[in-house]
Write a protein that holds these residues in place. Structure first.
Motif, PDB file in Angstrom:
ATOM      1  N   LYS A  93       1.721   3.242 -16.642  1.00 35.91           N
ATOM      2  CA  LYS A  93       3.010   2.407 -16.541  1.00 35.91           C
ATOM      3  C   LYS A  93       2.226   0.975 -16.638  1.00 35.91           C
ATOM      4  O   LYS A  93       2.531   0.276 -17.138  1.00 35.91           O
ATOM      5  N   ARG A  94       1.364   1.058 -15.299  1.00 30.64           N
ATOM      6  CA  ARG A  94       0.570  -0.145 -15.095  1.00 30.64           C
ATOM      7  C   ARG A  94      -0.165  -0.643 -16.156  1.00 30.64           C
ATOM      8  O   ARG A  94      -0.248  -1.903 -16.650  1.00 30.64           O
ATOM      9  N   LEU A  95      -1.012   0.396 -16.807  1.00 33.54           N
ATOM     10  CA  LEU A  95      -1.877   0.278 -17.937  1.00 33.54           C
ATOM     11  C   LEU A  95      -1.145  -0.560 -19.029  1.00 33.54           C
ATOM     12  O   LEU A  95      -1.366  -1.725 -19.663  1.00 33.54           O
ATOM     13  N   THR A 185     -10.939 -19.217  -6.526  1.00 24.56           N
ATOM     14  CA  THR A 185      -9.595 -18.384  -6.707  1.00 24.56           C
ATOM     15  C   THR A 185      -9.723 -17.287  -7.548  1.00 24.56           C
ATOM     16  O   THR A 185     -10.509 -17.415  -8.563  1.00 24.56           O
ATOM     17  N   ARG A 186      -8.995 -16.228  -7.164  1.00 24.41           N
ATOM     18  CA  ARG A 186      -9.216 -14.927  -7.834  1.00 24.41           C
ATOM     19  C   ARG A 186      -7.960 -14.994  -9.243  1.00 24.41           C
ATOM     20  O   ARG A 186      -8.291 -14.722 -10.369  1.00 24.41           O
ATOM     21  N   ALA A 187      -6.916 -15.415  -8.787  1.00 25.25           N
ATOM     22  CA  ALA A 187      -5.816 -15.564  -9.692  1.00 25.25           C
ATOM     23  C   ALA A 187      -5.035 -16.644  -9.370  1.00 25.25           C
ATOM     24  O   ALA A 187      -4.706 -17.137  -8.313  1.00 25.25           O
ATOM     25  N   ALA A 195      -2.714  -8.381 -13.929  1.00 22.12           N
ATOM     26  CA  ALA A 195      -3.074  -7.366 -14.959  1.00 22.12           C
ATOM     27  C   ALA A 195      -4.425  -6.856 -14.489  1.00 22.12           C
ATOM     28  O   ALA A 195      -5.276  -7.621 -13.661  1.00 22.12           O
ATOM     29  N   LYS A 196      -4.839  -5.507 -14.716  1.00 25.25           N
ATOM     30  CA  LYS A 196      -6.095  -5.085 -14.353  1.00 25.25           C
ATOM     31  C   LYS A 196      -6.778  -5.325 -15.693  1.00 25.25           C
ATOM     32  O   LYS A 196      -7.142  -4.465 -16.819  1.00 25.25           O
ATOM     33  N   THR A 197      -7.568  -6.694 -15.570  1.00 22.15           N
ATOM     34  CA  THR A 197      -8.282  -6.918 -16.998  1.00 22.15           C
ATOM     35  C   THR A 197      -9.829  -7.554 -16.266  1.00 22.15           C
ATOM     36  O   THR A 197      -9.762  -8.124 -15.350  1.00 22.15           O
ATOM     37  N   GLU A 231      -3.200 -13.375  -0.495  1.00 22.31           N
ATOM     38  CA  GLU A 231      -2.808 -12.527  -1.775  1.00 22.31           C
ATOM     39  C   GLU A 231      -3.526 -11.285  -1.584  1.00 22.31           C
ATOM     40  O   GLU A 231      -2.683 -10.076  -1.660  1.00 22.31           O
ATOM     41  N   GLU A 232      -4.918 -11.017  -1.619  1.00 21.51           N
ATOM     42  CA  GLU A 232      -5.553  -9.835  -1.572  1.00 21.51           C
ATOM     43  C   GLU A 232      -6.744  -9.912  -0.932  1.00 21.51           C
ATOM     44  O   GLU A 232      -7.138 -10.978  -0.318  1.00 21.51           O
ATOM     45  N   VAL A 233      -7.297  -8.844  -0.862  1.00 25.21           N
ATOM     46  CA  VAL A 233      -8.659  -8.710  -0.042  1.00 25.21           C
ATOM     47  C   VAL A 233      -9.497  -7.682  -0.986  1.00 25.21           C
ATOM     48  O   VAL A 233      -9.350  -6.522  -1.382  1.00 25.21           O
ATOM     49  N   MET A 236      -8.236  -4.968  -3.224  1.00 28.03           N
ATOM     50  CA  MET A 236      -7.315  -4.299  -2.709  1.00 28.03           C
ATOM     51  C   MET A 236      -6.147  -5.240  -2.105  1.00 28.03           C
ATOM     52  O   MET A 236      -6.243  -6.343  -2.057  1.00 28.03           O
ATOM     53  N   ASN A 237      -5.021  -4.182  -2.061  1.00 23.78           N
ATOM     54  CA  ASN A 237      -3.754  -5.183  -1.428  1.00 23.78           C
ATOM     55  C   ASN A 237      -3.932  -5.051   0.128  1.00 23.78           C
ATOM     56  O   ASN A 237      -4.997  -4.749   0.571  1.00 23.78           O
ATOM     57  N   VAL A 238      -3.349  -6.120   0.741  1.00 21.62           N
ATOM     58  CA  VAL A 238      -3.765  -6.184   2.218  1.00 21.62           C
ATOM     59  C   VAL A 238      -2.306  -6.451   3.017  1.00 21.62           C
ATOM     60  O   VAL A 238      -1.269  -6.761   2.686  1.00 21.62           O
ATOM     61  N   ILE A 259      -0.925   0.901  -6.516  1.00 22.76           N
ATOM     62  CA  ILE A 259      -0.164   2.109  -6.435  1.00 22.76           C
ATOM     63  C   ILE A 259      -0.315   2.672  -4.966  1.00 22.76           C
ATOM     64  O   ILE A 259       0.498   3.204  -4.510  1.00 22.76           O
ATOM     65  N   THR A 260      -1.370   2.571  -4.379  1.00 24.92           N
ATOM     66  CA  THR A 260      -1.649   2.595  -2.906  1.00 24.92           C
ATOM     67  C   THR A 260      -0.681   1.858  -2.112  1.00 24.92           C
ATOM     68  O   THR A 260      -0.064   2.290  -1.055  1.00 24.92           O
ATOM     69  N   ARG A 261      -0.596   0.552  -2.266  1.00 30.46           N
ATOM     70  CA  ARG A 261       0.186  -0.341  -1.762  1.00 30.46           C
ATOM     71  C   ARG A 261       1.799   0.134  -1.778  1.00 30.46           C
ATOM     72  O   ARG A 261       2.470   0.324  -0.679  1.00 30.46           O
ATOM     73  N   LYS A 262       2.166   0.513  -2.815  1.00 32.85           N
ATOM     74  CA  LYS A 262       3.389   1.055  -3.203  1.00 32.85           C
ATOM     75  C   LYS A 262       3.823   2.308  -2.157  1.00 32.85           C
ATOM     76  O   LYS A 262       4.672   2.655  -1.532  1.00 32.85           O
ATOM     77  N   GLY A 299      -6.929  -3.102   4.259  1.00 32.76           N
ATOM     78  CA  GLY A 299      -6.613  -3.240   2.633  1.00 32.76           C
ATOM     79  C   GLY A 299      -6.250  -1.907   2.292  1.00 32.76           C
ATOM     80  O   GLY A 299      -6.434  -0.791   2.977  1.00 32.76           O
ATOM     81  N   SER A 300      -5.542  -1.816   0.913  1.00 32.95           N
ATOM     82  CA  SER A 300      -5.217  -0.547   0.403  1.00 32.95           C
ATOM     83  C   SER A 300      -5.787  -0.464  -0.834  1.00 32.95           C
ATOM     84  O   SER A 300      -5.396  -1.566  -1.733  1.00 32.95           O
ATOM     85  N   GLY A 301      -6.288   0.704  -1.753  1.00 29.69           N
ATOM     86  CA  GLY A 301      -6.488   0.812  -2.891  1.00 29.69           C
ATOM     87  C   GLY A 301      -7.008   2.058  -3.185  1.00 29.69           C
ATOM     88  O   GLY A 301      -7.512   2.813  -2.114  1.00 29.69           O
TER      89      GLY A 301
HETATM   90  C1  LIG Z   1      -6.794  -1.806  -8.645  1.00 27.33           C
HETATM   91  C2  LIG Z   1      -6.460  -2.912  -7.984  1.00 27.33           C
HETATM   92  C3  LIG Z   1      -5.819  -2.866  -6.646  1.00 27.33           C
HETATM   93  C4  LIG Z   1      -5.195  -1.488  -5.886  1.00 27.33           C
HETATM   94  O1  LIG Z   1      -4.485  -0.727  -6.596  1.00 27.33           O
HETATM   95  P1  LIG Z   1      -4.348   0.605  -6.356  1.00 27.33           P
HETATM   96  O2  LIG Z   1      -3.436   1.057  -7.803  1.00 27.33           O
HETATM   97  O3  LIG Z   1      -3.841   1.007  -5.095  1.00 27.33           O
HETATM   98  O4  LIG Z   1      -5.912   1.477  -6.604  1.00 27.33           O
HETATM   99  C5  LIG Z   1      -5.580  -4.126  -5.676  1.00 27.33           C
HETATM  100  N1  LIG Z   1      -5.940  -5.192  -6.022  1.00 27.33           N
HETATM  101  C6  LIG Z   1      -6.716  -5.356  -7.296  1.00 27.33           C
HETATM  102  C7  LIG Z   1      -7.070  -6.690  -7.851  1.00 27.33           C
HETATM  103  C8  LIG Z   1      -7.039  -4.149  -8.082  1.00 27.33           C
HETATM  104  O5  LIG Z   1      -7.752  -4.438  -9.328  1.00 27.33           O
END
Ligand SMILES: *Cc1c(COP(=O)(O)O)cnc(C)c1O
Length: 355
Positions: A93-95, A185-187, A195-197, A231-233, A236-238, A259-262, A299-301
């Motif tokens: 879905k995220r893709l 800045t990351r984003a 987006a994962k780009t 924003e993030e670490v 990972m989400n934080v 998705i780990t955050r969720k 952090g979560s990821g």
């Molecule tokens: C992939 C990613 C995450 C974590 O996502 P997960 O689905 O939990 O692996 C968080 N931040 C960034 C910037 C990412 O690329």
């Protein structure tokens, strides 16, 4: 419509690596999945074939304007041979959300999961079974049309490659030191942060190098507009535990929806632990530290699952969180999520997909 999946098995198989000396993303399995997109046919020609270098035109648009997206998820195998994927439907879905942001045509999520299942089943002997190990799955799409026009490509290729990975915590879960980044800045609002780009990550290398040089594991990213909101670490989400409540930055177009955050949020809600998604300033975290209510941070990821933050450096202040030890909620989240992923604990949420 997509044609049926064609499978070509590798004639020679590579030796399997020692599961105790795997480095992240350095070893790849015997096969990969590929599928092409052509303007007049849509996504077509799904194949599982021997893992090998690809031939690509140097004018392929991915090299020039970074039209590319990726995903990351894991498969786990138990000693009795059961293989589980963790929430793969969320990754596809995220893709497609990333595809949309990068003007890449969407894929069919259901058939992508079926193809992934077949690929992982074929490679199941590559999935290590030792504690903490897994098979990292990297789907990605690249623009292949040879053209220097600044416009969306007319042809793409999707790949799925697989890499056995070792334990993120070979000596047990360890808190890390984090540096708040205030220069780069990351984003930014309206950008591609959600987006994962590819480009989002190389843009963070400078800050990461600075953090590493100063003895920190990762950087904490602030918003690009005011440099005020967390924003993030790293990638990972934080999350912070402040005065009994778990707080995480609310989603925006500069935050990647993990998705780990969720999963963390869903678990906390099921445990009746107060959790809120809202804007969090660095000043709020510092104030909580000063008045003794900053109780935990992590952090979560997918890679680490949960990564406790033991120290957080902002300007001239270094905050030691929970005495530099992993907190109780952090520990419970890590244990429960990894136990569900590996089948050691019941999965009341239906997060795992058995092959
Ligand atoms: C992939 C990613 C995450 C974590 O996502 P997960 O689905 O939990 O692996 C968080 N931040 C960034 C910037 C990412 O690329």
């Amino acid at each position: 419509m997509e044609a049926t999946l064609a499978i070509t098995e590798a004639v020679t198989k590579k030796p399997k690596p020692d599961p105790n000396s795997l480095q992240f993303g350095k070893t790849f399995t015997d096969h990969m999945f590929t599928m092409e997109y052509k303007a007049d046919e849509g996504w077509t020609n799904p194949q599982i074939k021997p893992y090998a270098p690809i031939e690509i035109d140097p004018a392929a648009m991915v090299f020039h304007y970074s039209q590319t997206v990726f995903e990351g998820l894991k498969a786990y195998r138990t000693k009795d041979g059961v293989v589980r994927l963790f929430r793969p439907e969320e990754n596809f879905k995220r893709l497609n959300r990333s595809n949309k942001r990068l003007s890449i045509p969407p894929i069919d999520e259901k058939s992508a999961i079926e193809h992934l299942k077949q690929l992982v089943a074929l490679e199941k002997d590559w999935i290590p079974t030792e504690e903490g190990t897994s098979l990292y799955i990297r789907p990605f799409v690249i623009a292949t049309e040879p053209s220097l026009q600044v416009a969306p490509a007319k042809s793409y290729q999707l790949f799925i490659i697989l890499s056995p990975v070792g334990s993120y915590y070979p000596t047990g879960i360890q808190p890390v030191s984090i540096m708040v980044e205030e220069d780069t800045t990351r984003a930014v609002r309206g950008g591609t942060g959600s987006a994962k780009t590819g480009g989002n990550y190389s843009a963070g290398y400078n800050a990461q190098a600075k953090a590493t040089a100063n003895g920190h594991a990762q950087v904490l990213w602030l918003d690009g507009m005011e440099k005020k909101y967390i924003e993030e670490v790293g990638s990972m989400n934080v999350f912070f535990k402040i005065n009994g409540e778990i707080v995480t930055p609310e989603l925006s177009d500069s935050i990647l929806e993990g998705i780990t955050r969720k999963s963390v949020i869903e678990l906390l809600k099921s445990w009746k632990v107060p959790v809120s998604e809202r804007r969090v300033t660095m000043q709020e975290v510092k104030d909580a530290y000063d008045n003794g209510t900053l109780e935990e941070a992590f952090g979560s990821g997918t890679a680490a699952v949960i990564s406790p933050i033991g120290e957080l450096t902002w300007r001239d202040t270094t905050m030691t969180i929970n005495g530099g030890e992993t907190g109780d909620v952090t520990t419970s989240l890590y244990k429960t999520i990894t136990n569900i992923q590996t089948g050691k604990e019941r999965d009341p949420f239906g997060w795992t997909l058995k092959l």
